[in-house]
Design a protein around this motif. Sequence first.
Motif, PDB file in Angstrom:
ATOM      1  N   TRP A  45       0.861  -1.181   0.000  1.00  0.00           N
ATOM      2  CA  TRP A  45       0.000   0.000   0.000  1.00  0.00           C
ATOM      3  C   TRP A  45       0.894   1.226   0.000  1.00  0.00           C
ATOM      4  CZ3 TRP A  45      -3.511   1.703   4.682  1.00  0.00           C
ATOM      5  CH2 TRP A  45      -4.186   2.905   4.344  1.00  0.00           C
ATOM      6  N   LEU A  46       0.796   2.020  -1.060  1.00  0.00           N
ATOM      7  CA  LEU A  46       1.573   3.244  -1.178  1.00  0.00           C
ATOM      8  C   LEU A  46       0.622   4.416  -1.003  1.00  0.00           C
ATOM      9  CD1 LEU A  46       4.223   4.711  -2.004  1.00  0.00           C
ATOM     10  CD2 LEU A  46       3.427   4.528  -4.370  1.00  0.00           C
ATOM     11  N   ASN A  47       0.818   5.183   0.058  1.00  0.00           N
ATOM     12  CA  ASN A  47      -0.070   6.320   0.320  1.00  0.00           C
ATOM     13  C   ASN A  47       0.686   7.625   0.165  1.00  0.00           C
ATOM     14  OD1 ASN A  47      -2.389   7.720   1.190  1.00  0.00           O
ATOM     15  ND2 ASN A  47      -1.461   7.930   3.225  1.00  0.00           N
ATOM     16  N   VAL A  48       0.189   8.553  -0.677  1.00  0.00           N
ATOM     17  CA  VAL A  48       0.819   9.856  -0.880  1.00  0.00           C
ATOM     18  C   VAL A  48      -0.088  10.922  -0.285  1.00  0.00           C
ATOM     19  CG1 VAL A  48       1.702  11.483  -2.577  1.00  0.00           C
ATOM     20  CG2 VAL A  48       1.857   9.014  -3.006  1.00  0.00           C
TER      21      VAL A  48
ATOM     22  N   ILE B   5       5.739   8.855 -10.071  1.00  0.00           N
ATOM     23  CA  ILE B   5       5.009   7.679  -9.584  1.00  0.00           C
ATOM     24  C   ILE B   5       4.106   7.133 -10.680  1.00  0.00           C
ATOM     25  CG2 ILE B   5       3.239   6.884  -7.963  1.00  0.00           C
ATOM     26  CD1 ILE B   5       4.324   8.854  -5.933  1.00  0.00           C
ATOM     27  N   GLY B   6       3.379   8.047 -11.317  1.00  0.00           N
ATOM     28  CA  GLY B   6       2.485   7.647 -12.390  1.00  0.00           C
ATOM     29  C   GLY B   6       3.199   6.875 -13.475  1.00  0.00           C
ATOM     30  N   GLU B   7       4.404   7.385 -13.846  1.00  0.00           N
ATOM     31  CA  GLU B   7       5.143   6.714 -14.916  1.00  0.00           C
ATOM     32  C   GLU B   7       5.703   5.385 -14.462  1.00  0.00           C
ATOM     33  OE1 GLU B   7       7.878   9.693 -16.056  1.00  0.00           O
ATOM     34  OE2 GLU B   7       6.414  10.748 -17.326  1.00  0.00           O
TER      35      GLU B   7
ATOM     36  N   HIS C 152      -5.422  -1.363 -14.458  1.00  0.00           N
ATOM     37  CA  HIS C 152      -5.661  -0.896 -13.093  1.00  0.00           C
ATOM     38  C   HIS C 152      -6.992  -0.172 -13.025  1.00  0.00           C
ATOM     39  CE1 HIS C 152      -3.510   2.274 -15.272  1.00  0.00           C
ATOM     40  NE2 HIS C 152      -4.219   3.114 -14.561  1.00  0.00           N
ATOM     41  N   LEU C 153      -7.513  -0.060 -11.788  1.00  0.00           N
ATOM     42  CA  LEU C 153      -8.748   0.700 -11.550  1.00  0.00           C
ATOM     43  C   LEU C 153      -8.388   2.030 -10.909  1.00  0.00           C
ATOM     44  CD1 LEU C 153     -11.159  -1.925  -9.938  1.00  0.00           C
ATOM     45  CD2 LEU C 153     -11.009  -1.229 -12.332  1.00  0.00           C
ATOM     46  N   TYR C 154      -9.165   3.082 -11.251  1.00  0.00           N
ATOM     47  CA  TYR C 154      -8.980   4.386 -10.609  1.00  0.00           C
ATOM     48  C   TYR C 154     -10.289   4.743  -9.910  1.00  0.00           C
ATOM     49  CZ  TYR C 154      -8.895   9.446 -10.184  1.00  0.00           C
ATOM     50  OH  TYR C 154      -9.004  10.729  -9.709  1.00  0.00           O
ATOM     51  N   ILE C 155     -10.242   4.967  -8.601  1.00  0.00           N
ATOM     52  CA  ILE C 155     -11.443   5.237  -7.811  1.00  0.00           C
ATOM     53  C   ILE C 155     -11.266   6.512  -6.999  1.00  0.00           C
ATOM     54  CG2 ILE C 155     -13.035   4.290  -6.086  1.00  0.00           C
ATOM     55  CD1 ILE C 155     -11.745   1.528  -6.729  1.00  0.00           C
ATOM     56  N   PRO C 156     -11.791   7.641  -7.472  1.00  0.00           N
ATOM     57  CA  PRO C 156     -11.733   8.857  -6.649  1.00  0.00           C
ATOM     58  C   PRO C 156     -12.878   8.862  -5.636  1.00  0.00           C
ATOM     59  CG  PRO C 156     -12.601   9.374  -8.837  1.00  0.00           C
ATOM     60  CD  PRO C 156     -12.412   7.881  -8.776  1.00  0.00           C
TER      61      PRO C 156
ATOM     62  N   ASN D  34      -2.235  -4.837  -9.573  1.00  0.00           N
ATOM     63  CA  ASN D  34      -2.268  -6.282  -9.369  1.00  0.00           C
ATOM     64  C   ASN D  34      -2.128  -6.671  -7.897  1.00  0.00           C
ATOM     65  OD1 ASN D  34      -2.430  -8.932  -9.826  1.00  0.00           O
ATOM     66  ND2 ASN D  34      -0.362  -9.175 -10.670  1.00  0.00           N
ATOM     67  N   ASN D  35      -0.983  -6.308  -7.283  1.00  0.00           N
ATOM     68  CA  ASN D  35      -0.827  -6.604  -5.857  1.00  0.00           C
ATOM     69  C   ASN D  35      -0.396  -5.351  -5.112  1.00  0.00           C
ATOM     70  OD1 ASN D  35       1.606  -6.424  -7.013  1.00  0.00           O
ATOM     71  ND2 ASN D  35       2.526  -8.155  -5.947  1.00  0.00           N
ATOM     72  N   LEU D  36      -0.973  -4.241  -5.544  1.00  0.00           N
ATOM     73  CA  LEU D  36      -0.558  -2.934  -5.036  1.00  0.00           C
ATOM     74  C   LEU D  36      -1.760  -2.004  -4.992  1.00  0.00           C
ATOM     75  CD1 LEU D  36       1.801  -0.872  -4.435  1.00  0.00           C
ATOM     76  CD2 LEU D  36       1.898  -0.520  -6.905  1.00  0.00           C
ATOM     77  N   VAL D  37      -1.875  -1.272  -3.883  1.00  0.00           N
ATOM     78  CA  VAL D  37      -2.880  -0.216  -3.812  1.00  0.00           C
ATOM     79  C   VAL D  37      -2.154   1.104  -3.623  1.00  0.00           C
ATOM     80  CG1 VAL D  37      -4.766   0.762  -2.447  1.00  0.00           C
ATOM     81  CG2 VAL D  37      -4.691  -1.691  -2.894  1.00  0.00           C
ATOM     82  N   VAL D  38      -2.439   2.080  -4.502  1.00  0.00           N
ATOM     83  CA  VAL D  38      -1.838   3.406  -4.349  1.00  0.00           C
ATOM     84  C   VAL D  38      -2.950   4.390  -4.012  1.00  0.00           C
ATOM     85  CG1 VAL D  38      -0.345   5.123  -5.406  1.00  0.00           C
ATOM     86  CG2 VAL D  38      -0.259   2.745  -6.186  1.00  0.00           C
ATOM     87  N   THR D  39      -2.746   5.195  -2.978  1.00  0.00           N
ATOM     88  CA  THR D  39      -3.741   6.202  -2.624  1.00  0.00           C
ATOM     89  C   THR D  39      -3.091   7.570  -2.593  1.00  0.00           C
ATOM     90  OG1 THR D  39      -3.307   5.719  -0.303  1.00  0.00           O
ATOM     91  CG2 THR D  39      -5.245   4.705  -1.259  1.00  0.00           C
ATOM     92  N   PHE D  40      -3.827   8.565  -3.116  1.00  0.00           N
ATOM     93  CA  PHE D  40      -3.367   9.945  -3.067  1.00  0.00           C
ATOM     94  C   PHE D  40      -4.372  10.743  -2.250  1.00  0.00           C
ATOM     95  CE2 PHE D  40      -1.672   8.171  -6.940  1.00  0.00           C
ATOM     96  CZ  PHE D  40      -0.363   8.631  -6.963  1.00  0.00           C
ATOM     97  N   GLN D  41      -3.896  11.388  -1.179  1.00  0.00           N
ATOM     98  CA  GLN D  41      -4.788  12.165  -0.331  1.00  0.00           C
ATOM     99  C   GLN D  41      -4.560  13.639  -0.566  1.00  0.00           C
ATOM    100  OE1 GLN D  41      -3.971  10.117   3.544  1.00  0.00           O
ATOM    101  NE2 GLN D  41      -5.891  11.149   4.093  1.00  0.00           N
ATOM    102  N   GLU D  42      -5.659  14.399  -0.655  1.00  0.00           N
ATOM    103  CA  GLU D  42      -5.533  15.846  -0.854  1.00  0.00           C
ATOM    104  C   GLU D  42      -4.844  16.476   0.365  1.00  0.00           C
ATOM    105  OE1 GLU D  42      -9.296  17.547  -1.652  1.00  0.00           O
ATOM    106  OE2 GLU D  42      -8.586  19.604  -1.430  1.00  0.00           O
TER     107      GLU D  42
END
Lengths: 320, 320, 320, 320, 320
Positions: free
Chosen positions: B20-23, B35-37, B64-68, B90-98
């Motif tokens: 889980w990668l949280n920004v 990160i996107g690239e 991948h899925l994008y869920i805002p 696949n085996n990774l969740v990335v979250t971006f918090q405002e």
Amino acid sequence: ALAAIRAVTQAPATPPQVLWLNVSGLADAQLLKKIGEALTLHPLAMEDVVSLRQRPRVDNYDSHLYIPLKILQQDDNALTFNQLSIFLLNNLVVTFQEQTGDVLDAVRLRIRHGSGRIRQMGADYLMYSIIDTVIDNYFPCLEQINDLMEALEEKIIRNQAHKDSIEYIHRLKRDIQEVRRAIWPLRDAIGALYRDELPNVSKAIRPFLRDCQDHAILLFDSIENCREFANSLMDIYLSTLSNRMNEIMKVLTIISTIFIPLTFIAGIYGMNFATMPELQWRWGYATCLALMAICAAVMIGLFKHVGWLDFKQKTTITRK
Amino acid sequence: ALAAIRAVTQAPATPPQVLWLNVSGLADAQLLKKIGEALTLHPLAMEDVVSLRQRPRVDNYDSHLYIPLKILQQDDNALTFNQLSIFLLNNLVVTFQEQTGDVLDAVRLRIRHGSGRIRQMGADYLMYSIIDTVIDNYFPCLEQINDLMEALEEKIIRNQAHKDSIEYIHRLKRDIQEVRRAIWPLRDAIGALYRDELPNVSKAIRPFLRDCQDHAILLFDSIENCREFANSLMDIYLSTLSNRMNEIMKVLTIISTIFIPLTFIAGIYGMNFATMPELQWRWGYATCLALMAICAAVMIGLFKHVGWLDFKQKTTITRK
Amino acid sequence: ALAAIRAVTQAPATPPQVLWLNVSGLADAQLLKKIGEALTLHPLAMEDVVSLRQRPRVDNYDSHLYIPLKILQQDDNALTFNQLSIFLLNNLVVTFQEQTGDVLDAVRLRIRHGSGRIRQMGADYLMYSIIDTVIDNYFPCLEQINDLMEALEEKIIRNQAHKDSIEYIHRLKRDIQEVRRAIWPLRDAIGALYRDELPNVSKAIRPFLRDCQDHAILLFDSIENCREFANSLMDIYLSTLSNRMNEIMKVLTIISTIFIPLTFIAGIYGMNFATMPELQWRWGYATCLALMAICAAVMIGLFKHVGWLDFKQKTTITRK
Amino acid sequence: ALAAIRAVTQAPATPPQVLWLNVSGLADAQLLKKIGEALTLHPLAMEDVVSLRQRPRVDNYDSHLYIPLKILQQDDNALTFNQLSIFLLNNLVVTFQEQTGDVLDAVRLRIRHGSGRIRQMGADYLMYSIIDTVIDNYFPCLEQINDLMEALEEKIIRNQAHKDSIEYIHRLKRDIQEVRRAIWPLRDAIGALYRDELPNVSKAIRPFLRDCQDHAILLFDSIENCREFANSLMDIYLSTLSNRMNEIMKVLTIISTIFIPLTFIAGIYGMNFATMPELQWRWGYATCLALMAICAAVMIGLFKHVGWLDFKQKTTITRK
Amino acid sequence: ALAAIRAVTQAPATPPQVLWLNVSGLADAQLLKKIGEALTLHPLAMEDVVSLRQRPRVDNYDSHLYIPLKILQQDDNALTFNQLSIFLLNNLVVTFQEQTGDVLDAVRLRIRHGSGRIRQMGADYLMYSIIDTVIDNYFPCLEQINDLMEALEEKIIRNQAHKDSIEYIHRLKRDIQEVRRAIWPLRDAIGALYRDELPNVSKAIRPFLRDCQDHAILLFDSIENCREFANSLMDIYLSTLSNRMNEIMKVLTIISTIFIPLTFIAGIYGMNFATMPELQWRWGYATCLALMAICAAVMIGLFKHVGWLDFKQKTTITRK
């Protein structure tokens, strides 16, 4: 120009090369007819180009798509809508504008400074860029309507709103209604573009169209929000009127109710009966004045008890 | 950090291991781009991450899925919404918090103290945990709005509501409207997650998503309930105003109606005509006062008959 | 008890033998957990059993169905809802009740005195019996709300309604809203039971479920009717207030308008000017009184003409 | 009778021969039970026949259809609904009527005088005839409600409506609501008859059922129209009340405002100060009266200017 | 004429030759029957031709289509609807008009001056032309209603609206409702024509029908807009009434409140007590008048402060 057009359409299709033909002003019927014939656009679609009350939609004429849109233009006093007709052919996008405006300049800028993508992809990407620009053009207008309403809300709550506020809200509501009518079919139209298998629309463009539709839905949400806001504003304004009426009535009632009995007492001792013993009493006048003062004091006390004398209450329930 | 990310994505997929990668914070555009690239997230989705007016939805970009989503944060004076973007790979969740907030701490706690399930299952379960946490975060806020309205209802019914109550209700309605706008698309988005065949979402996760969607529907029901409540509150408050107006008018009318005839009688005997026989009568004054008293008594009797004098009635129909 | 449960589930399935396990009260978390494990109920469903804000619905966990419902219980002052969770397994029905109540007694009676059918058919028929009993339990409550509203309607029309009627209607509306929230999802849930292919639900049960759904729809229709009725009641009550206000204003206006000019005339002849010829006239006083009487008569005639003096009009349009 | 029924059902099916068995009154439970058993009607359907709150619908029990309907009966004071249960078997139609009424006489007439078609076609045509007759029976009632509302509208606009009009509208609205509840499911039920493949319903009957459904939709449209009309009537009636209030207030204000200053002037010269030079002036009294007259004239002029004195304005915008 | 009809139908189908048979007036039942039989039109459809309350729709009788429409005719005082029944056969269009009108002249003109297309294409194109003409005939009426409402809006905002405006709006709303009822089913009917596979409707005609449906949707949008407009007009008119009431009350309150205390003072010094020292003071009278003047000035100052004295405020928030 027509020769060039003919040349273009007969040239072998080299996919990466996309052409954009933009016609501003619809006065020259002859020219329009020739363009339509040169590009074999469907006559019904060409009729719709000059008829100015088209709902935004996507018409599929097999060899080409016809997409009429409404460009929102905002003057000092009114919102106006210009019709923009987009034709999507194989490697060609043709647009007809009702009036020359600066909305499409954004697309031209994108092309010239080339964010890259717009040059690499096909005609459908150009079409997407135009639609996206038209949609994004609605947002500032909605934000302005929202700002106007918030300013009015502030005024109403501070009790400084003038009595033509209702007309003001009424006009805002009509503006909102106009914008809503332009946006509502847009949402479905872009949805159709995105979902259906349409000629000249490649699969690669779909994520962009989905993004575009999302903007349209967001726009529609905002406009619905504006409507609710306007209705609620109307409600609080009307309740303000009611409150003010209550205040006026209270003042009238207080003044009347205090003085009417006093005046009555004065009236009694103004009567000319031959035998009115009180009139001859030494402290008659003073007693009478004292009676009046007591009467007034009782009244005021009563009004205070009922709560009619405190004009500045505040609801103090606070969040958290 | 980026190197690590790259390493992760290139490592062979060992399913039970979920990252889980949280920004937090979206200011560093350079970092976001990298990160996107590195994770080959779709450029459109990355654009949406920084554009802060996204409707909650599920965008499927095949790999991948994008869920805002919207995280609800409640301050003393206002509700604010922070955007949370979830990417499911696949085996990774990335979250971006405002903005950095404490909402996701609940998820972290669940992971650390490990209720077990969250460690055994895949990335989709982590995604579900995050969405579930965001949704559950709405409930306290709704309950608080409900409590505020019940307090106000109590006050209105006890006739202690102040005259800015209407603005108060208006503000609650706007809050409710804001929350509604955030929840409404959420319901459909989770429905899509649950129903559609989407990449990286296993079948085993479906009962959980269904449960999650049920929470969203429950939330939506509650918010609709709040709306109805607010509207009904408005109605009873306005009727309270009307009632109060009636009371004021009654007082004014009673006082005026009793004293106006009396004052008129006093006026008559205050006239200066040379021949007014009553004035010379011995019991003239007393008779006049008696007349006035009778007059007033008749008036009061009449008002009692019409029911204007009992100010404290209660509806006594009771529920069995 | 648990051992017995285990025995039951491991016994060979003899279809006509159906078991019903009812658990009243949800306090003993340990017991619930053991039952869940013994019968291999899905953990999510068991979590929902103790979480008390479940929407009525049908959750399909392949080996069993989970159906949370709301039992309506009516006290003197308020409506309360108890959650009932139904699990349908192969030849076993498990129910968890939030509180012990007498609603399910009707089902027990049906079993004991055996109308026959309930003993011959499978577990799905038992489930149907329970759901049907829960639904039928709503009707008396709706009828009572309807009766209360009709009593109030009678009072309002006879002009005997008290001024807290609006709060009364407001509370009825909230009750209606509560019941509506419980019924609305029920309709869809039973619809799903009836339409979808679900495990443990045989085809033979469908006509019964269809009947049950029909009851739910009827219930929903009734509740919608109640809502319309409550809204209409509110309208006529508010118009009654308006009418009463009109009456009060009319009385005030009539009294004021008749006496103000008279008082003015009295005022004139109360002036102390040295030369006021009328004052010395022999019939001055009498003329003055006559003038006042004429003035009052004209006023009253005018009011009669305008129709302000007849307080008891009736609309006489009759239904053929 | 039962023997005959048994005979009928066991007789070889000679399609053109259709039997209609009509049972009026549902009191004889024994008879109903025997009929149900003789014709092997589903027990659930037979239960619904005697339970009088069935929604109009079509229940398919494979060997037969069960169709409960509501017959509208209109008395002097109220609308009542009688339940009619129709069973469609192979070459037999069975109907159960709650009360004996004359609605089905129209069907009997059609059969006897034989418009031909009803004798040639099957049991489904008989069923269609019955349903069609029941539906057509609603139209006169709706027309009457419409006529009543138009009469009231006329009265309201001519300002002759009495103050219980609001209750009158309220009752009409409840009637409309009742009819609406009976018609609404009817539309869907006939739609199901027409669209679905049902036993005993031949293809040849479909155009007739489509026609029948069209009548139901028309009926529903009319009832919706009635609702809108009733709501609009309520609005104009309330605005009439408001207008009348305005008139009353205007009269009060005009009279008060004219006389209050005059009375004040009279009050001044009624004071008893030792030195009041005006009182001794020769033309003092005349000047004072003149002053009062001027004062009143100015007031009246002002009111005329503001437009408060013309009570009979008419909007003159005309349609082309 | 019938012989000719028979001849036509038996003649070999030469597709480009399309016949149009128009029957004006429905009085001659015999003729209608013969036409129906000669062309083998379905008896149900022929019944609907003479029954004048048909909803616009498309009925498919395999060998022919039956399409009832409503022609809008606008007189000075009212809107009337004439029924037009269209039958589409193989190479023949039959229309039945309730009354002779000039609406279909436009179609005749198109045929005679021949824009070409109408002569080359089949009977379905003729049908399309007729439907399109009927739809386009609605637009002028809607525009007129809109103009009327804008004129009224202008009047209301300028405060020149008369007090029967509410009836005026009520009548416009009923007109709008009538038109809406005629248009609403039209939209679906043309949609069915365009989407479904129907006999005698070729694929080539579809773009035209789609265009036609688009006109119908546009029409429906406009009518919905009119409705919103009418509702909003009602609101601002009612608020105007409220405002006017406020003004009246303010005038009454100001005048009363200023003069009541003054009259009270005058009353005091009109009393006849033996010892009232002020009456003997030399400047008593002057002091008393001065006191009154001060009292009035204070009142006026207070009213100015509260803002009751400025009657002509304007909201000055301007767009951009």
